[in-house]
Motif scaffolding. Structure first.
Motif, PDB file in Angstrom:
ATOM      1  N   MET A   1      32.264  31.293  41.157  1.00  0.00           N
ATOM      2  CA  MET A   1      33.599  31.613  40.643  1.00  0.00           C
ATOM      3  C   MET A   1      34.634  30.703  41.288  1.00  0.00           C
ATOM      4  O   MET A   1      34.585  30.424  42.477  1.00  0.00           O
ATOM      5  N   LEU A   2      35.570  30.232  40.475  1.00  0.00           N
ATOM      6  CA  LEU A   2      36.734  29.509  40.957  1.00  0.00           C
ATOM      7  C   LEU A   2      37.968  30.383  40.780  1.00  0.00           C
ATOM      8  O   LEU A   2      38.002  31.257  39.913  1.00  0.00           O
ATOM      9  N   ILE A   3      38.980  30.129  41.588  1.00  0.00           N
ATOM     10  CA  ILE A   3      40.241  30.858  41.495  1.00  0.00           C
ATOM     11  C   ILE A   3      41.382  29.863  41.350  1.00  0.00           C
ATOM     12  O   ILE A   3      41.485  28.904  42.127  1.00  0.00           O
ATOM     13  N   ASP A   4      42.206  30.080  40.340  1.00  0.00           N
ATOM     14  CA  ASP A   4      43.433  29.303  40.196  1.00  0.00           C
ATOM     15  C   ASP A   4      44.502  30.014  41.014  1.00  0.00           C
ATOM     16  O   ASP A   4      45.060  31.027  40.590  1.00  0.00           O
ATOM     17  N   SER A   5      44.781  29.473  42.183  1.00  0.00           N
ATOM     18  CA  SER A   5      45.663  30.158  43.127  1.00  0.00           C
ATOM     19  C   SER A   5      47.140  30.012  42.800  1.00  0.00           C
ATOM     20  O   SER A   5      47.984  30.613  43.488  1.00  0.00           O
ATOM     21  N   HIS A   6      47.469  29.263  41.743  1.00  0.00           N
ATOM     22  CA  HIS A   6      48.892  29.053  41.443  1.00  0.00           C
ATOM     23  C   HIS A   6      49.057  28.582  40.007  1.00  0.00           C
ATOM     24  O   HIS A   6      48.721  27.451  39.659  1.00  0.00           O
ATOM     25  N   CYS A   7      49.584  29.459  39.161  1.00  0.00           N
ATOM     26  CA  CYS A   7      49.918  29.089  37.787  1.00  0.00           C
ATOM     27  C   CYS A   7      51.124  29.900  37.343  1.00  0.00           C
ATOM     28  O   CYS A   7      51.584  30.797  38.067  1.00  0.00           O
ATOM     29  N   HIS A   8      51.630  29.588  36.160  1.00  0.00           N
ATOM     30  CA  HIS A   8      52.834  30.246  35.649  1.00  0.00           C
ATOM     31  C   HIS A   8      52.545  30.760  34.237  1.00  0.00           C
ATOM     32  O   HIS A   8      52.957  30.151  33.239  1.00  0.00           O
ATOM     33  N   LEU A   9      51.851  31.879  34.158  1.00  0.00           N
ATOM     34  CA  LEU A   9      51.445  32.419  32.864  1.00  0.00           C
ATOM     35  C   LEU A   9      52.627  32.909  32.035  1.00  0.00           C
ATOM     36  O   LEU A   9      52.489  33.100  30.822  1.00  0.00           O
ATOM     37  N   ASP A  10      53.773  33.111  32.668  1.00  0.00           N
ATOM     38  CA  ASP A  10      54.949  33.579  31.935  1.00  0.00           C
ATOM     39  C   ASP A  10      55.719  32.449  31.276  1.00  0.00           C
ATOM     40  O   ASP A  10      56.617  32.703  30.469  1.00  0.00           O
ATOM     41  N   THR A 245      36.496  27.507  48.411  1.00  0.00           N
ATOM     42  CA  THR A 245      37.884  27.819  48.026  1.00  0.00           C
ATOM     43  C   THR A 245      38.058  29.291  47.675  1.00  0.00           C
ATOM     44  O   THR A 245      39.130  29.850  47.912  1.00  0.00           O
ATOM     45  N   THR A 246      37.024  29.913  47.145  1.00  0.00           N
ATOM     46  CA  THR A 246      37.122  31.351  46.852  1.00  0.00           C
ATOM     47  C   THR A 246      37.181  32.158  48.144  1.00  0.00           C
ATOM     48  O   THR A 246      38.000  33.085  48.278  1.00  0.00           O
ATOM     49  N   ALA A 247      36.338  31.807  49.112  1.00  0.00           N
ATOM     50  CA  ALA A 247      36.375  32.499  50.407  1.00  0.00           C
ATOM     51  C   ALA A 247      37.728  32.302  51.076  1.00  0.00           C
ATOM     52  O   ALA A 247      38.302  33.244  51.659  1.00  0.00           O
ATOM     53  N   ASN A 248      38.265  31.080  51.000  1.00  0.00           N
ATOM     54  CA  ASN A 248      39.569  30.808  51.601  1.00  0.00           C
ATOM     55  C   ASN A 248      40.676  31.606  50.912  1.00  0.00           C
ATOM     56  O   ASN A 248      41.593  32.117  51.570  1.00  0.00           O
ATOM     57  N   PHE A 249      40.590  31.691  49.588  1.00  0.00           N
ATOM     58  CA  PHE A 249      41.592  32.458  48.845  1.00  0.00           C
ATOM     59  C   PHE A 249      41.628  33.901  49.317  1.00  0.00           C
ATOM     60  O   PHE A 249      42.702  34.445  49.621  1.00  0.00           O
ATOM     61  N   TYR A 250      40.482  34.536  49.395  1.00  0.00           N
ATOM     62  CA  TYR A 250      40.452  35.945  49.773  1.00  0.00           C
ATOM     63  C   TYR A 250      40.808  36.148  51.241  1.00  0.00           C
ATOM     64  O   TYR A 250      41.307  37.215  51.612  1.00  0.00           O
ATOM     65  N   ARG A 251      40.586  35.140  52.067  1.00  0.00           N
ATOM     66  CA  ARG A 251      40.991  35.255  53.470  1.00  0.00           C
ATOM     67  C   ARG A 251      42.506  35.210  53.590  1.00  0.00           C
ATOM     68  O   ARG A 251      43.109  35.993  54.333  1.00  0.00           O
ATOM     69  N   LEU A 252      43.137  34.288  52.881  1.00  0.00           N
ATOM     70  CA  LEU A 252      44.597  34.175  52.938  1.00  0.00           C
ATOM     71  C   LEU A 252      45.262  35.315  52.174  1.00  0.00           C
ATOM     72  O   LEU A 252      46.157  35.977  52.698  1.00  0.00           O
ATOM     73  N   PHE A 253      44.807  35.551  50.942  1.00  0.00           N
ATOM     74  CA  PHE A 253      45.398  36.588  50.103  1.00  0.00           C
ATOM     75  C   PHE A 253      44.559  37.863  50.257  1.00  0.00           C
ATOM     76  O   PHE A 253      43.898  38.316  49.307  1.00  0.00           O
TER      77      PHE A 253
END
Length: 265
Positions: A1-10, A245-253
């Motif tokens: 799984m990849l995570i897009d840690s920053h987007c603007h869906l609105d 990057t997924t592990a890092n994402f969940y560690r930070l967020f």
């Protein structure tokens, strides 16, 4: 799984075809997305997106471009709004001296307010930094001395010194489609020097589509191309960079990790 840690869906280019955008992301193996706040006044829009789609989290904050529109939002307001269970960070906030859409002193004031909210909530701060390396280093160093906080330098396009100071202060560094551009040798060199446990990937969609989509509307599915380039830069496989990057994402967020654990229970 990849995570897009920053987007603007609105933003209109994505919101107008949101079902298609989310379907593309799922097909590309993008398991989570974070839609990022640019105006505190649009909180209800971000909240509704995250509540309607279990793969979407959101943040609360004021982009430096809009600091003059929201110069006096107190840290207490950010703290209160961030209590929503799917709000996982403060920001994006920071300094943008490239466009200077808000006075620089107002940008600095609003940025420090966001840092105060970050410190109070324990949530990470999503940092926007463009052509402001000297002031960014000064503020981050000063504020970290007042009390540590988590943060990510998003869509990194700054100099090597800011990257190094950020890492030394415990920050994460996120790379966007810029990493794939032919003339981004300096950014790729910096990415290679960032410790693996501090790396994130993002799109900043609808902007900065990676090669081979450069010049087109970006969307979360395309983060896979940035991840592929990052894997090449650091000498990892695509599956390894997804894992890292997924592990890092969940560690930070960490609030996102808690929400996902609760949903799975």
């Amino acid at each position: 799984m990849l995570i897009d840690s920053h987007c603007h869906l609105d933003f209109p280019d994505l919101q107008a075809r949101l079902p298609e955008v989310l379907a593309h992301a799922a097909e590309a193996g993008i398991g989570r997305m974070v839609t990022i706040s640019t105006h505190v006044a649009r909180f209800e829009t971000y909240r509704a997106l995250a509540e309607a789609h279990r793969d979407v989290f959101f943040t609360v904050g004021t982009h430096p471009h809009n600091a003059a529109e929201e110069p006096d939002v107190p840290a207490s307001r950010l703290v209160a709004l961030s209590a929503h269970p799917r709000c996982i960070a403060i920001g994006e906030a920071g300094l943008d001296y490239h466009y200077d859409k808000s006075p620089r002193d107002v940008q600095r004031k609003v940025f420090r307010t966001h840092i105060a909210a970050t410190r109070e909530t324990g949530l990470p701060l999503v940092i926007h930094a463009r052509n402001a390396d000297e002031d960014m280093i000064e503020i981050l160093s000063d504020e970290m001395g007042r009390g540590r906080f988590g943060a990510v330098l998003h869509c990194f396009s700054s100099g090597e010194q800011l990257a190094q100071v950020g890492v030394d202060l415990g920050l994460y560094v996120s790379f966007s489609g810029i990493l794939t551009f032919r003339n981004s040798e300096d950014i790729r060199r910096i990415a290679a020097q960032v410790p693996r446990d501090r790396l994130l990937v993002e799109t900043d969609a609808p902007y900065l589509a990676p090669v081979p989509y450069r010049g087109k509307t970006n969307e979360p599915a395309y983060v896979a191309h940035t991840a592929r380039t990052l894997a090449e830069v650091i000498g990892a496989t695509e599956s390894e960079i997804a894992e890292i990057t997924t592990a890092n994402f969940y560690r930070l967020f960490s609030k996102a990790a808690a929400a996902d654990r609760q949903a799975a229970a």
